[in-house]
Design an enzyme around this catalytic site. Structure first.
Site, PDB file in Angstrom:
ATOM      1  N   GLU A 128     -19.526 -25.694 -20.090  1.00 36.13           N
ATOM      2  CA  GLU A 128     -18.952 -26.930 -20.609  1.00 36.13           C
ATOM      3  C   GLU A 128     -17.898 -26.667 -21.688  1.00 36.13           C
ATOM      4  OE1 GLU A 128     -22.653 -29.922 -19.742  1.00 36.13           O
ATOM      5  OE2 GLU A 128     -22.687 -28.850 -21.636  1.00 36.13           O
ATOM      6  N   CYS A 143     -13.458 -27.250 -28.002  1.00 36.89           N
ATOM      7  CA  CYS A 143     -14.640 -26.413 -28.218  1.00 36.89           C
ATOM      8  C   CYS A 143     -14.933 -25.711 -26.889  1.00 36.89           C
ATOM      9  CB  CYS A 143     -15.774 -27.339 -28.642  1.00 36.89           C
ATOM     10  SG  CYS A 143     -17.336 -26.510 -28.855  1.00 36.89           S
ATOM     11  N   CYS A 183     -26.979 -18.243 -22.986  1.00 33.90           N
ATOM     12  CA  CYS A 183     -26.926 -17.365 -24.159  1.00 33.90           C
ATOM     13  C   CYS A 183     -28.268 -16.662 -24.285  1.00 33.90           C
ATOM     14  CB  CYS A 183     -26.638 -18.164 -25.427  1.00 33.90           C
ATOM     15  SG  CYS A 183     -26.499 -17.113 -26.897  1.00 33.90           S
ATOM     16  N   CYS A 213     -31.764 -18.995 -30.126  1.00 36.61           N
ATOM     17  CA  CYS A 213     -31.993 -19.718 -31.387  1.00 36.61           C
ATOM     18  C   CYS A 213     -32.913 -20.901 -31.093  1.00 36.61           C
ATOM     19  CB  CYS A 213     -30.681 -20.170 -32.005  1.00 36.61           C
ATOM     20  SG  CYS A 213     -29.612 -18.770 -32.396  1.00 36.61           S
ATOM     21  N   CYS A 262     -31.448 -24.655 -30.117  1.00 37.25           N
ATOM     22  CA  CYS A 262     -30.191 -24.742 -29.361  1.00 37.25           C
ATOM     23  C   CYS A 262     -30.450 -24.907 -27.859  1.00 37.25           C
ATOM     24  CB  CYS A 262     -29.370 -23.478 -29.621  1.00 37.25           C
ATOM     25  SG  CYS A 262     -27.911 -23.362 -28.579  1.00 37.25           S
ATOM     26  N   GLY A 312     -22.746 -20.117 -25.453  1.00 39.17           N
ATOM     27  CA  GLY A 312     -22.668 -18.662 -25.547  1.00 39.17           C
ATOM     28  C   GLY A 312     -22.330 -18.141 -26.926  1.00 39.17           C
ATOM     29  N   GLU A 313     -22.539 -16.844 -27.075  1.00 41.60           N
ATOM     30  CA  GLU A 313     -22.253 -16.153 -28.329  1.00 41.60           C
ATOM     31  C   GLU A 313     -20.976 -15.324 -28.107  1.00 41.60           C
ATOM     32  OE1 GLU A 313     -23.122 -15.740 -31.629  1.00 41.60           O
ATOM     33  OE2 GLU A 313     -21.551 -14.245 -31.459  1.00 41.60           O
ATOM     34  N   SER A 334     -17.174 -18.675 -33.805  1.00 45.36           N
ATOM     35  CA  SER A 334     -18.459 -18.959 -34.452  1.00 45.36           C
ATOM     36  C   SER A 334     -19.493 -17.966 -33.927  1.00 45.36           C
ATOM     37  CB  SER A 334     -18.885 -20.394 -34.119  1.00 45.36           C
ATOM     38  OG  SER A 334     -20.183 -20.649 -34.612  1.00 45.36           O
ATOM     39  N   SER A 354     -23.226 -18.904 -38.200  1.00 41.94           N
ATOM     40  CA  SER A 354     -24.364 -19.811 -38.086  1.00 41.94           C
ATOM     41  C   SER A 354     -25.499 -19.282 -38.945  1.00 41.94           C
ATOM     42  CB  SER A 354     -24.812 -19.880 -36.620  1.00 41.94           C
ATOM     43  OG  SER A 354     -23.807 -20.506 -35.869  1.00 41.94           O
ATOM     44  N   LEU A 355     -25.571 -19.752 -40.181  1.00 44.82           N
ATOM     45  CA  LEU A 355     -26.565 -19.215 -41.112  1.00 44.82           C
ATOM     46  C   LEU A 355     -27.913 -19.940 -40.946  1.00 44.82           C
ATOM     47  CD1 LEU A 355     -26.759 -17.059 -43.294  1.00 44.82           C
ATOM     48  CD2 LEU A 355     -26.144 -18.779 -44.989  1.00 44.82           C
ATOM     49  N   HIS A 356     -27.925 -21.224 -41.167  1.00 44.84           N
ATOM     50  CA  HIS A 356     -29.070 -22.114 -40.896  1.00 44.84           C
ATOM     51  C   HIS A 356     -30.312 -21.882 -41.760  1.00 44.84           C
ATOM     52  CE1 HIS A 356     -26.599 -23.418 -37.660  1.00 44.84           C
ATOM     53  NE2 HIS A 356     -26.836 -22.410 -36.871  1.00 44.84           N
ATOM     54  N   ASN A 383     -28.790 -32.003 -33.382  1.00 49.06           N
ATOM     55  CA  ASN A 383     -28.655 -32.846 -32.191  1.00 49.06           C
ATOM     56  C   ASN A 383     -29.804 -32.556 -31.246  1.00 49.06           C
ATOM     57  OD1 ASN A 383     -26.150 -34.189 -32.795  1.00 49.06           O
ATOM     58  ND2 ASN A 383     -25.219 -32.167 -32.629  1.00 49.06           N
ATOM     59  N   CYS A 426     -22.681 -30.734 -30.748  1.00 50.65           N
ATOM     60  CA  CYS A 426     -23.039 -29.337 -31.023  1.00 50.65           C
ATOM     61  C   CYS A 426     -24.445 -29.018 -30.552  1.00 50.65           C
ATOM     62  CB  CYS A 426     -23.097 -29.119 -32.527  1.00 50.65           C
ATOM     63  SG  CYS A 426     -21.577 -28.730 -33.235  1.00 50.65           S
TER      64      CYS A 426
HETATM   65  N1  SAH Z   1     -23.207 -18.860 -30.440  1.00 52.72           N
HETATM   66  C1  SAH Z   1     -22.360 -19.271 -31.485  1.00 52.72           C
HETATM   67  C2  SAH Z   1     -21.454 -20.427 -31.126  1.00 52.72           C
HETATM   68  C3  SAH Z   1     -22.003 -21.552 -30.299  1.00 52.72           C
HETATM   69  S1  SAH Z   1     -23.096 -22.665 -31.052  1.00 52.72           S
HETATM   70  C4  SAH Z   1     -23.145 -19.574 -32.733  1.00 52.72           C
HETATM   71  O1  SAH Z   1     -24.354 -19.660 -32.662  1.00 52.72           O
HETATM   72  O2  SAH Z   1     -22.529 -19.686 -33.780  1.00 52.72           O
HETATM   73  C5  SAH Z   1     -22.075 -23.640 -32.168  1.00 52.72           C
HETATM   74  C6  SAH Z   1     -22.852 -24.192 -33.377  1.00 52.72           C
HETATM   75  O3  SAH Z   1     -23.786 -25.216 -32.975  1.00 52.72           O
HETATM   76  C7  SAH Z   1     -23.680 -23.122 -34.060  1.00 52.72           C
HETATM   77  O4  SAH Z   1     -23.589 -23.213 -35.464  1.00 52.72           O
HETATM   78  C8  SAH Z   1     -25.072 -23.458 -33.604  1.00 52.72           C
HETATM   79  O5  SAH Z   1     -26.048 -22.920 -34.437  1.00 52.72           O
HETATM   80  C9  SAH Z   1     -25.027 -24.970 -33.620  1.00 52.72           C
HETATM   81  N2  SAH Z   1     -26.119 -25.599 -32.872  1.00 52.72           N
HETATM   82  C10 SAH Z   1     -26.852 -25.072 -31.866  1.00 52.72           C
HETATM   83  N3  SAH Z   1     -27.772 -25.972 -31.442  1.00 52.72           N
HETATM   84  C11 SAH Z   1     -27.619 -27.088 -32.199  1.00 52.72           C
HETATM   85  C12 SAH Z   1     -28.245 -28.370 -32.197  1.00 52.72           C
HETATM   86  N4  SAH Z   1     -29.201 -28.678 -31.344  1.00 52.72           N
HETATM   87  N5  SAH Z   1     -27.811 -29.282 -33.098  1.00 52.72           N
HETATM   88  C13 SAH Z   1     -26.803 -28.994 -33.950  1.00 52.72           C
HETATM   89  N6  SAH Z   1     -26.149 -27.809 -33.974  1.00 52.72           N
HETATM   90  C14 SAH Z   1     -26.558 -26.857 -33.110  1.00 52.72           C
HETATM   91 FE1  SF4 Z   2     -26.660 -18.679 -28.573  1.00 49.92          FE
HETATM   92 FE2  SF4 Z   2     -25.295 -19.834 -30.589  1.00 49.92          FE
HETATM   93 FE3  SF4 Z   2     -27.167 -21.221 -29.216  1.00 49.92          FE
HETATM   94 FE4  SF4 Z   2     -27.908 -19.252 -30.855  1.00 49.92          FE
HETATM   95  S1  SF4 Z   2     -26.889 -21.181 -31.429  1.00 49.92           S
HETATM   96  S2  SF4 Z   2     -28.694 -19.592 -28.769  1.00 49.92           S
HETATM   97  S3  SF4 Z   2     -26.241 -17.790 -30.576  1.00 49.92           S
HETATM   98  S4  SF4 Z   2     -25.246 -20.419 -28.406  1.00 49.92           S
END
Ligand code: SAH
Ligand code: SF4
Length: 368
Positions: A96, A109, A116, A120, A123, A169-170, A201, A223-225, A300, A343
């Site tokens: 997508e 985007c 991936c 995480c 995600c 994806g990463e 990212s 993506s620190l979180h 989300n 996201c």
């Molecule tokens: N793999 C990369 C880029 C894709 S994800 C990464 O992890 O950075 C893009 C962003 O969306 C990242 O910061 C990711 O952590 C965040 N993300 C993933 N799942 C999410 C969700 N359910 N709600 C909000 N943000 C999310």
């Molecule tokens: Fe992969 Fe980024 Fe999703 Fe983590 S947040 S599973 S690295 S796409």
């Protein structure tokens, strides 16, 4: 994608790749420049329409080459103007791409992998598992397709002014295909985007952050979180291989390579998990006096996941706590959630998953 052929796909080749290709046809290097302008600036993919190439060369190109873009499977338009495309990536799979229009810019985007492997906890893409890396043609093809479909901006510029690798994806786990795409995005023969307008990212693949700083140095989002290893190990499992200290060291080196450009730290707001003021204080300790900005992302939701989004008030207080400590902090507006384009909601279609668990040994496979 359309059926593969023996022809060389010129989409996704860098200027030097194309020069090499044309040298093989005993053509001059300037052919590479001509063809890049046709593909990216004029959106032309039929060699017969490339009027400044000789008839003989066009015939030769039709024999040995093609310009093959990803095939659109579906397009969804959100009420807020966001657009989501689904592109076929073969064997019933799809990725997508999302366009987010704003008055001052148009952000695309894009996806870099089918699924991936990094898993995480919050995600939707991670929940799908990993199938394969996208090729450079499949990645730049998403930009090419969007620019060709969308009307130009009022000032005549293409609709896409910014590109972010925040789709499926990463990107740093698909380094070898992502770097040529970055080079093309920045090239004056193509879209000529500035480094400021292209953002990779990453969840924190440290060795490739180091390399990217040397190879390309576009804008970096991390993506620190979570601001402590215990919690981050749970939310972002790659942290077990590259813990926070190591990750942040590589970030400051990255920023230092280009006159202290800011790194954006993404922080998904999960109710009762990482959204308390004590978490904000931990974050302040890590980022104070560093070239860092924080982007808070309201979680989300998606099916099959138990996390909840923090309340608006909690997010506001968290953001204020960061700001009181002189940390630039913004909250991402959620766009396109009526079409599952927000996201972390991008799931595409991923089957034939290769279930890869993270370990020192197989991280080499994931990041090859
Ligand atoms: N793999 C990369 C880029 C894709 S994800 C990464 O992890 O950075 C893009 C962003 O969306 C990242 O910061 C990711 O952590 C965040 N993300 C993933 N799942 C999410 C969700 N359910 N709600 C909000 N943000 C999310
Ligand atoms: Fe992969 Fe980024 Fe999703 Fe983590 S947040 S599973 S690295 S796409």
């Amino acid at each position: 994608m359309a059926a593969t052929t023996d022809k060389v796909n010129l989409l996704g080749l860098t200027q030097s790749d194309l020069e090499h290709f044309f040298a093989g046809l005993e053509e001059k290097p300037y052919r590479a420049r001509q063809i890049m302008r046709w593909i990216y600036q004029s959106g032309v993919i039929d060699f017969d329409d490339m009027t400044d190439l000789s008839k003989m060369l066009r015939t030769r190109l039709n024999e040995v080459a093609e310009i093959r873009a990803p095939v659109e499977e579906a397009r969804h338009n959100s009420v807020d103007g966001t657009i989501k495309w689904l592109f076929s990536s073969g064997s019933g799979q799809a990725v997508e791409t999302v366009f987010i229009p704003e008055p001052a810019r148009g952000t695309l985007c894009i996806s870099s992998q089918v699924g991936c492997a990094l898993d995480c906890a919050f995600c939707a893409t991670g929940a799908q598992g990993f199938n394969r890396n996208l090729t450079a043609a499949e990645i730049i093809g998403q930009v090419w397709h969007a620019i060709r479909e969308l009307p130009r901006r009022p000032n005549g510029d293409p609709a896409v002014t910014n590109v972010v690798f925040m789709g499926m994806g990463e990107p740093l786990a698909n380094y070898r295909n992502v770097v040529p795409v970055l080079e093309i995005l920045l090239s004056d023969l193509s879209y000529g985007l500035s480094r400021r307008r292209v953002t990779v990212s990453t969840s924190g693949i440290v060795p490739h952050i180091e390399k990217l700083g040397d190879d390309c140095n576009v804008s970096l989002a991390v993506s620190l979180h979570a601001a402590n290893d215990k919690l981050r190990n749970e939310l972002v499992p790659i942290n077990k291989l590259h813990p926070i200290d190591e990750l942040l060291d590589s970030c400051w080196r990255y920023a230092g390579k280009h006159s202290n450009r800011f790194i954006t730290f993404e922080y998904v707001m999960l109710r009762g998990v990482n959204d308390q003021l004590r978490h904000a204080d931990e974050l302040v300790r890590l980022l104070k006096d560093k070239p860092a900005k924080v982007n808070l992302i309201p979680f989300n939701p998606f099916d099959g996941n138990n996390f909840e989004r923090s309340s608006v008030e909690t997010i506001r207080q968290f953001q204020n706590r960061l700001r009181e400590n002189d940390i630039i902090a913004t909250t991402r507006k959620t766009r396109g959630d009526d079409i599952d384009a927000a996201c972390g909601q991008l799931a595409g279609k991923v089957s034939d998953r290769v279930r890869v668990r993270l370990s020192e040994k197989n991280i080499k496979v994931i990041t090859a």
